[in-house]
Scaffold this active site. Structure first.
Site, PDB file in Angstrom:
ATOM      1  N   GLU A  54      -2.949   4.192   3.119  1.00 33.75           N
ATOM      2  CA  GLU A  54      -2.993   4.304   4.582  1.00 33.75           C
ATOM      3  C   GLU A  54      -2.721   5.748   4.945  1.00 33.75           C
ATOM      4  OE1 GLU A  54      -0.463   2.741   8.488  1.00 33.75           O
ATOM      5  OE2 GLU A  54       0.363   2.481   6.481  1.00 33.75           O
ATOM      6  N   HIS A  82       0.844  -1.184   0.000  1.00 32.29           N
ATOM      7  CA  HIS A  82       0.000   0.000   0.000  1.00 32.29           C
ATOM      8  C   HIS A  82       0.885   1.242   0.000  1.00 32.29           C
ATOM      9  CE1 HIS A  82       0.875  -0.596   4.294  1.00 32.29           C
ATOM     10  NE2 HIS A  82       0.684   0.711   4.432  1.00 32.29           N
TER      11      HIS A  82
END
Length: 79
Positions: free
Chosen positions: A61, A12
């Protein structure tokens, strides 16, 4: 709305955000019905995180800490 990502992966893009903005971010997600996850349980020293995906499935994130915070925490618990 909290939800699970479509696949479990550590891949991510993480973006650091000020801790004082964290509640505003999750409130925004709630207001706009964006599915997110607070992830695994964390020690307070790891700081807060929220995970989400864009419409194409890319994972992101928003994280309140720094890499230094995490590394110091993990180094301490590994001793």
């Amino acid at each position: 709305r909290m939800g699970k990502h479509t696949t479990q992966s550590y891949t991510h893009t993480a973006i650091r955000v000020p801790e004082e903005e964290f509640d505003h971010i999750t409130e925004y997600f709630e207001k706009h019905k964006i599915v997110y996850s607070l992830g695994r349980g964390r020690n307070i020293r790891e700081k807060k995180s929220v995970y989400f995906q864009d419409p194409d499935g890319h994972k992101f994130e928003f994280h309140c800490g720094t890499m230094k915070d995490r590394l110091e925490y993990f180094n301490d618990i590994k001793k």
